[in-house]
Design an enzyme around this catalytic site. Structure first.
Site, PDB file in Angstrom:
ATOM      1  N   LYS A  52       0.825  -1.216   0.000  1.00 19.79           N
ATOM      2  CA  LYS A  52       0.000   0.000   0.000  1.00 19.79           C
ATOM      3  C   LYS A  52       0.858   1.265   0.000  1.00 19.79           C
ATOM      4  O   LYS A  52       0.598   2.189  -0.751  1.00 19.79           O
ATOM      5  CB  LYS A  52      -0.904   0.054   1.247  1.00 19.79           C
ATOM      6  CG  LYS A  52      -1.914  -1.054   1.368  1.00 19.79           C
ATOM      7  CD  LYS A  52      -2.865  -0.805   2.540  1.00 19.79           C
ATOM      8  CE  LYS A  52      -2.193  -0.736   3.898  1.00 19.79           C
ATOM      9  NZ  LYS A  52      -1.555  -1.958   4.357  1.00 19.79           N
TER      10      LYS A  52
ATOM     11  N   ARG B  48      -9.432   1.233   8.720  1.00 22.31           N
ATOM     12  CA  ARG B  48      -9.041  -0.134   9.045  1.00 22.31           C
ATOM     13  C   ARG B  48     -10.139  -0.889   9.787  1.00 22.31           C
ATOM     14  O   ARG B  48      -9.963  -2.072  10.081  1.00 22.31           O
ATOM     15  CB  ARG B  48      -7.792  -0.113   9.923  1.00 22.31           C
ATOM     16  CG  ARG B  48      -6.484  -0.370   9.145  1.00 22.31           C
ATOM     17  CD  ARG B  48      -5.376  -0.283  10.138  1.00 22.31           C
ATOM     18  NE  ARG B  48      -4.174  -0.975   9.854  1.00 22.31           N
ATOM     19  CZ  ARG B  48      -3.067  -0.412   9.369  1.00 22.31           C
ATOM     20  NH1 ARG B  48      -3.074   0.827   8.953  1.00 22.31           N
ATOM     21  NH2 ARG B  48      -1.965  -1.121   9.270  1.00 22.31           N
TER      22      ARG B  48
ATOM     23  N   ARG C 141      12.043  -5.789   4.694  1.00 21.71           N
ATOM     24  CA  ARG C 141      11.723  -4.389   4.405  1.00 21.71           C
ATOM     25  C   ARG C 141      12.559  -3.421   5.255  1.00 21.71           C
ATOM     26  O   ARG C 141      12.800  -3.645   6.428  1.00 21.71           O
ATOM     27  CB  ARG C 141      10.235  -4.165   4.719  1.00 21.71           C
ATOM     28  CG  ARG C 141       9.812  -2.715   4.664  1.00 21.71           C
ATOM     29  CD  ARG C 141       8.324  -2.579   4.583  1.00 21.71           C
ATOM     30  NE  ARG C 141       7.658  -2.614   5.870  1.00 21.71           N
ATOM     31  CZ  ARG C 141       6.364  -2.357   6.021  1.00 21.71           C
ATOM     32  NH1 ARG C 141       5.598  -2.087   4.981  1.00 21.71           N
ATOM     33  NH2 ARG C 141       5.809  -2.413   7.214  1.00 21.71           N
TER      34      ARG C 141
ATOM     35  N   ARG D  19      11.432  -1.323  10.785  1.00 24.58           N
ATOM     36  CA  ARG D  19      10.369  -1.029  11.735  1.00 24.58           C
ATOM     37  C   ARG D  19      10.344  -2.088  12.820  1.00 24.58           C
ATOM     38  O   ARG D  19      10.455  -3.281  12.530  1.00 24.58           O
ATOM     39  CB  ARG D  19       9.021  -0.996  11.008  1.00 24.58           C
ATOM     40  CG  ARG D  19       8.780   0.342  10.345  1.00 24.58           C
ATOM     41  CD  ARG D  19       7.576   0.320   9.473  1.00 24.58           C
ATOM     42  NE  ARG D  19       6.388  -0.229  10.129  1.00 24.58           N
ATOM     43  CZ  ARG D  19       5.181  -0.213   9.577  1.00 24.58           C
ATOM     44  NH1 ARG D  19       5.010   0.330   8.380  1.00 24.58           N
ATOM     45  NH2 ARG D  19       4.153  -0.736  10.202  1.00 24.58           N
TER      46      ARG D  19
ATOM     47  N   ARG E 126      -0.347  -8.769  13.334  1.00 20.22           N
ATOM     48  CA  ARG E 126      -0.923  -7.725  12.475  1.00 20.22           C
ATOM     49  C   ARG E 126      -1.803  -8.364  11.392  1.00 20.22           C
ATOM     50  O   ARG E 126      -2.841  -7.820  11.019  1.00 20.22           O
ATOM     51  CB  ARG E 126       0.193  -6.879  11.845  1.00 20.22           C
ATOM     52  CG  ARG E 126       0.823  -5.923  12.862  1.00 20.22           C
ATOM     53  CD  ARG E 126       2.165  -5.375  12.412  1.00 20.22           C
ATOM     54  NE  ARG E 126       2.105  -4.557  11.229  1.00 20.22           N
ATOM     55  CZ  ARG E 126       3.145  -4.317  10.427  1.00 20.22           C
ATOM     56  NH1 ARG E 126       4.328  -4.842  10.705  1.00 20.22           N
ATOM     57  NH2 ARG E 126       3.002  -3.560   9.379  1.00 20.22           N
TER      58      ARG E 126
HETATM   59  P1  AMP Z   1       0.974   0.735   9.012  1.00 16.44           P
HETATM   60  O1  AMP Z   1       2.189   1.585   8.815  1.00 16.44           O
HETATM   61  O2  AMP Z   1      -0.190   1.173   8.179  1.00 16.44           O
HETATM   62  O3  AMP Z   1       1.276  -0.736   8.879  1.00 16.44           O
HETATM   63  O4  AMP Z   1       0.509   0.966  10.523  1.00 16.44           O
HETATM   64  C1  AMP Z   1       1.364   0.642  11.608  1.00 16.44           C
HETATM   65  C2  AMP Z   1       0.557   0.546  12.896  1.00 16.44           C
HETATM   66  O5  AMP Z   1      -0.060   1.815  13.171  1.00 16.44           O
HETATM   67  C3  AMP Z   1      -0.589  -0.451  12.849  1.00 16.44           C
HETATM   68  O6  AMP Z   1      -0.185  -1.774  13.153  1.00 16.44           O
HETATM   69  C4  AMP Z   1      -1.523   0.135  13.916  1.00 16.44           C
HETATM   70  O7  AMP Z   1      -1.042  -0.145  15.213  1.00 16.44           O
HETATM   71  C5  AMP Z   1      -1.370   1.625  13.695  1.00 16.44           C
HETATM   72  N1  AMP Z   1      -2.341   2.152  12.706  1.00 16.44           N
HETATM   73  C6  AMP Z   1      -2.071   2.692  11.484  1.00 16.44           C
HETATM   74  N2  AMP Z   1      -3.192   3.077  10.874  1.00 16.44           N
HETATM   75  C7  AMP Z   1      -4.219   2.762  11.711  1.00 16.44           C
HETATM   76  C8  AMP Z   1      -5.633   2.892  11.632  1.00 16.44           C
HETATM   77  N3  AMP Z   1      -6.234   3.422  10.556  1.00 16.44           N
HETATM   78  N4  AMP Z   1      -6.359   2.440  12.689  1.00 16.44           N
HETATM   79  C9  AMP Z   1      -5.785   1.929  13.786  1.00 16.44           C
HETATM   80  N5  AMP Z   1      -4.453   1.759  13.906  1.00 16.44           N
HETATM   81  C10 AMP Z   1      -3.668   2.174  12.890  1.00 16.44           C
END
Ligand code: AMP
Length: 224
Positions: free
Chosen positions: A14, A89, A128, A161, A172
């Site tokens: 994404k 989400r 990554r 990360r 996740r």
């Molecule tokens: P990402 O970089 O999109 O994989 O997000 C990393 C982490 O941030 C996720 O595992 C969640 O803990 C939190 N996070 C990101 N976007 C959201 C969202 N829209 N709703 C809830 N938690 C989020």
């Protein structure tokens, strides 16, 4: 104002695709994960509230996310539109976005869902890394930097990360299937969903997305 949503499991690509699409279509790339990581780094109240959820691979509570999005949408309401990466989400977030979009007079154009096999995802995330300065994303196998460990754009050290460890990635994925996957059905019922095969090279996937958008009649052809 135009709103596009990129759905998909963690590691489905994404972030990489959202960056390219934002450039091609003249939209603002809005990654809730990137915003939250920046809040954590700066030690803000939101960052402190989000940190424990993120480290465990759990979702940050919906009300915090929706407040954050509202601020961004209102602040940036004069631009051409947004491409959301990692938001919504949950169904609650999708409903909240619907109301916010109405408030600022915007509509959701299309929701692109990237489909990638779980084992490919676990492999991708463990390889990554990203640049802490410009945010460029690399993969040791499919998209390595020219000099191992350093960004091609600015030579800054690449970082991994903390939530890309295998145990957290598996959690996740579980959270994704329980809370986010139902959004495919939610947007499909509204006639907005485009499913795109997320395997292959970055360019192949981008071409598939643009083709799919064009076929659905929503692409801004002058920008493609
Ligand atoms: P990402 O970089 O999109 O994989 O997000 C990393 C982490 O941030 C996720 O595992 C969640 O803990 C939190 N996070 C990101 N976007 C959201 C969202 N829209 N709703 C809830 N938690 C989020």
């Amino acid at each position: 104002m135009r709103l596009l949503i990129l759905l998909g499991a963690p590691g489905s690509g994404k972030g990489t695709q959202a960056k390219s699409l934002a450039e091609r279509l003249g939209l603002v790339h809005l990654s809730t994960g990137d915003i939250l990581r920046e809040e954590v780094r700066r030690g803000t109240q939101l960052g402190n509230q989000a940190n424990q959820h993120m480290n465990a691979g759990e979702l940050v509570p919906d009300d915090l996310i929706l407040d954050m999005i509202k601020t961004k949408l209102v602040f940036d309401s004069m631009n051409r539109g947004f491409i959301f990466d990692g938001f919504p989400r949950t169904v609650t977030q999708a409903e909240g976005l619907g109301w916010l979009a109405d408030e600022v007079g915007a509509g959701i154009d299309r929701v692109i869902s990237l489909a990638v096999d779980d084992e490919v995802i676990v492999g991708r995330l463990s390889a990554r890394s990203s640049c802490g300065v410009c945010g460029a994303i690399y993969n040791d196998v499919s998209n390595p930097p020219s000099r191992a460990g350093f960004c091609d754009n600015d030579d800054a050290a690449l970082i991994r990360r903390s939530d890309d460890s295998e145990a957290v990635v598996r959690n996740r994925l579980t959270v994704y299937y329980q809370q986010t996957k139902p959004l495919e059905e939610y947007y499909s019922r509204r006639g907005l969903l485009l499913k795109v095969d997320g395997h292959g090279t970055t360019d192949q996937i981008l071409t598939r997305i643009l083709t799919s958008l064009a076929a659905s009649g929503t692409n801004d052809r002058t920008q493609v």
